[in-house]
Motif scaffolding. Structure first.
Motif, PDB file in Angstrom:
ATOM      1  N   THR A   8     -26.310  66.017  60.591  1.00 21.69           N
ATOM      2  CA  THR A   8     -25.262  66.401  61.527  1.00 21.69           C
ATOM      3  C   THR A   8     -24.781  65.177  62.282  1.00 21.69           C
ATOM      4  O   THR A   8     -25.493  64.183  62.407  1.00 21.69           O
ATOM      5  N   ARG A   9     -23.589  65.260  62.793  1.00 19.31           N
ATOM      6  CA  ARG A   9     -23.039  64.163  63.578  1.00 19.31           C
ATOM      7  C   ARG A   9     -23.314  64.358  65.059  1.00 19.31           C
ATOM      8  O   ARG A   9     -23.204  63.451  65.832  1.00 19.31           O
ATOM      9  N   LYS A  10     -23.632  65.574  65.454  1.00 23.25           N
ATOM     10  CA  LYS A  10     -23.972  65.859  66.843  1.00 23.25           C
ATOM     11  C   LYS A  10     -24.921  67.055  66.852  1.00 23.25           C
ATOM     12  O   LYS A  10     -24.953  67.833  65.909  1.00 23.25           O
ATOM     13  N   PRO A  11     -25.700  67.219  67.907  1.00 26.20           N
ATOM     14  CA  PRO A  11     -26.567  68.395  67.971  1.00 26.20           C
ATOM     15  C   PRO A  11     -25.733  69.666  68.109  1.00 26.20           C
ATOM     16  O   PRO A  11     -24.631  69.631  68.650  1.00 26.20           O
ATOM     17  N   PHE A  12     -26.264  70.786  67.592  1.00 27.73           N
ATOM     18  CA  PHE A  12     -25.545  72.049  67.707  1.00 27.73           C
ATOM     19  C   PHE A  12     -25.825  72.641  69.082  1.00 27.73           C
ATOM     20  O   PHE A  12     -26.740  73.414  69.281  1.00 27.73           O
ATOM     21  N   ASN A  13     -25.071  72.225  70.074  1.00 26.94           N
ATOM     22  CA  ASN A  13     -25.153  72.732  71.437  1.00 26.94           C
ATOM     23  C   ASN A  13     -23.724  73.027  71.877  1.00 26.94           C
ATOM     24  O   ASN A  13     -23.171  72.353  72.733  1.00 26.94           O
ATOM     25  N   PRO A  14     -23.111  74.026  71.261  1.00 26.74           N
ATOM     26  CA  PRO A  14     -21.668  74.234  71.441  1.00 26.74           C
ATOM     27  C   PRO A  14     -21.316  75.050  72.673  1.00 26.74           C
ATOM     28  O   PRO A  14     -22.150  75.695  73.282  1.00 26.74           O
ATOM     29  N   ILE A  15     -20.035  75.002  72.989  1.00 24.58           N
ATOM     30  CA  ILE A  15     -19.499  75.891  74.011  1.00 24.58           C
ATOM     31  C   ILE A  15     -19.258  77.254  73.370  1.00 24.58           C
ATOM     32  O   ILE A  15     -19.267  77.385  72.148  1.00 24.58           O
ATOM     33  N   LEU A  16     -19.065  78.258  74.153  1.00 28.74           N
ATOM     34  CA  LEU A  16     -18.869  79.621  73.665  1.00 28.74           C
ATOM     35  C   LEU A  16     -17.712  79.675  72.668  1.00 28.74           C
ATOM     36  O   LEU A  16     -16.628  79.172  72.924  1.00 28.74           O
ATOM     37  N   GLY A  17     -17.969  80.254  71.490  1.00 25.04           N
ATOM     38  CA  GLY A  17     -16.951  80.396  70.468  1.00 25.04           C
ATOM     39  C   GLY A  17     -16.829  79.218  69.516  1.00 25.04           C
ATOM     40  O   GLY A  17     -16.137  79.310  68.519  1.00 25.04           O
ATOM     41  N   GLU A  18     -17.513  78.112  69.810  1.00 22.98           N
ATOM     42  CA  GLU A  18     -17.442  76.953  68.913  1.00 22.98           C
ATOM     43  C   GLU A  18     -18.165  77.273  67.610  1.00 22.98           C
ATOM     44  O   GLU A  18     -19.150  78.000  67.584  1.00 22.98           O
ATOM     45  N   THR A  19     -17.659  76.737  66.518  1.00 22.19           N
ATOM     46  CA  THR A  19     -18.253  76.980  65.207  1.00 22.19           C
ATOM     47  C   THR A  19     -18.796  75.688  64.616  1.00 22.19           C
ATOM     48  O   THR A  19     -18.427  74.595  65.033  1.00 22.19           O
ATOM     49  N   TYR A  20     -19.677  75.842  63.649  1.00 27.92           N
ATOM     50  CA  TYR A  20     -20.282  74.716  62.944  1.00 27.92           C
ATOM     51  C   TYR A  20     -20.347  75.079  61.469  1.00 27.92           C
ATOM     52  O   TYR A  20     -20.764  76.186  61.127  1.00 27.92           O
ATOM     53  N   GLN A  21     -19.902  74.177  60.611  1.00 27.62           N
ATOM     54  CA  GLN A  21     -19.959  74.388  59.170  1.00 27.62           C
ATOM     55  C   GLN A  21     -20.698  73.222  58.537  1.00 27.62           C
ATOM     56  O   GLN A  21     -20.507  72.085  58.943  1.00 27.62           O
ATOM     57  N   ALA A  22     -21.531  73.541  57.541  1.00 20.57           N
ATOM     58  CA  ALA A  22     -22.291  72.501  56.839  1.00 20.57           C
ATOM     59  C   ALA A  22     -22.554  72.966  55.421  1.00 20.57           C
ATOM     60  O   ALA A  22     -22.254  74.109  55.066  1.00 20.57           O
ATOM     61  N   GLU A  23     -23.107  72.078  54.614  1.00 21.55           N
ATOM     62  CA  GLU A  23     -23.547  72.417  53.264  1.00 21.55           C
ATOM     63  C   GLU A  23     -24.982  71.951  53.105  1.00 21.55           C
ATOM     64  O   GLU A  23     -25.318  70.833  53.494  1.00 21.55           O
ATOM     65  N   ILE A  24     -25.817  72.805  52.551  1.00 21.80           N
ATOM     66  CA  ILE A  24     -27.200  72.462  52.248  1.00 21.80           C
ATOM     67  C   ILE A  24     -27.382  72.671  50.758  1.00 21.80           C
ATOM     68  O   ILE A  24     -27.292  73.800  50.272  1.00 21.80           O
ATOM     69  N   GLY A  25     -27.595  71.612  50.045  1.00 20.12           N
ATOM     70  CA  GLY A  25     -27.751  71.711  48.594  1.00 20.12           C
ATOM     71  C   GLY A  25     -26.545  72.323  47.902  1.00 20.12           C
ATOM     72  O   GLY A  25     -26.675  73.034  46.921  1.00 20.12           O
ATOM     73  N   GLY A  26     -25.356  72.082  48.444  1.00 21.46           N
ATOM     74  CA  GLY A  26     -24.131  72.630  47.862  1.00 21.46           C
ATOM     75  C   GLY A  26     -23.809  74.042  48.287  1.00 21.46           C
ATOM     76  O   GLY A  26     -22.819  74.613  47.857  1.00 21.46           O
ATOM     77  N   CYS A  27     -24.649  74.651  49.149  1.00 20.02           N
ATOM     78  CA  CYS A  27     -24.437  76.025  49.626  1.00 20.02           C
ATOM     79  C   CYS A  27     -23.925  75.983  51.059  1.00 20.02           C
ATOM     80  O   CYS A  27     -24.472  75.268  51.902  1.00 20.02           O
ATOM     81  N   PRO A  28     -22.881  76.745  51.380  1.00 18.57           N
ATOM     82  CA  PRO A  28     -22.286  76.680  52.708  1.00 18.57           C
ATOM     83  C   PRO A  28     -23.122  77.383  53.786  1.00 18.57           C
ATOM     84  O   PRO A  28     -23.765  78.395  53.537  1.00 18.57           O
ATOM     85  N   LEU A  29     -23.100  76.805  54.990  1.00 17.75           N
ATOM     86  CA  LEU A  29     -23.736  77.353  56.181  1.00 17.75           C
ATOM     87  C   LEU A  29     -22.679  77.431  57.266  1.00 17.75           C
ATOM     88  O   LEU A  29     -21.952  76.463  57.504  1.00 17.75           O
ATOM     89  N   PHE A  30     -22.571  78.579  57.923  1.00 20.50           N
ATOM     90  CA  PHE A  30     -21.617  78.788  59.008  1.00 20.50           C
ATOM     91  C   PHE A  30     -22.385  79.274  60.229  1.00 20.50           C
ATOM     92  O   PHE A  30     -23.228  80.164  60.117  1.00 20.50           O
ATOM     93  N   MET A  31     -22.100  78.698  61.410  1.00 20.49           N
ATOM     94  CA  MET A  31     -22.732  79.129  62.660  1.00 20.49           C
ATOM     95  C   MET A  31     -21.658  79.257  63.737  1.00 20.49           C
ATOM     96  O   MET A  31     -20.645  78.565  63.703  1.00 20.49           O
ATOM     97  N   GLU A  32     -21.905  80.156  64.703  1.00 20.30           N
ATOM     98  CA  GLU A  32     -20.994  80.319  65.836  1.00 20.30           C
ATOM     99  C   GLU A  32     -21.797  80.642  67.077  1.00 20.30           C
ATOM    100  O   GLU A  32     -22.769  81.392  67.029  1.00 20.30           O
TER     101      GLU A  32
END
Length: 68
Positions: A8-32
């Protein structure tokens, strides 16, 4: 980096409603971020032939303020 490593480029400590997308082994990960106090995040991981979804509620204690 191994194919299962998460970078990651920054820790996942988002404001309300912020999203995070990543890929692990070619599989998508979505967080909100759903709630700030208490901090609650939802996640969706789409693997090869399966899906993992749920919510994460973080808790921390400093030891001095713990009720036992």
């Amino acid at each position: 980096m191994s194919p299962l490593a998460l970078s990651t480029r920054k820790p996942f400590n988002p404001i309300l409603g912020e999203t995070y997308q990543a890929e692990i082994g070619g599989c998508p990960l979505f967080m909100e971020q759903l709630s700030h106090h208490p901090p609650i995040s939802s996640l969706l991981f789409i693997g090869r032939g399966y899906k993992i979804y749920g919510t994460l509620k973080m808790e921390a204690s400093l030891g001095l303020n713990c009720a036992r």
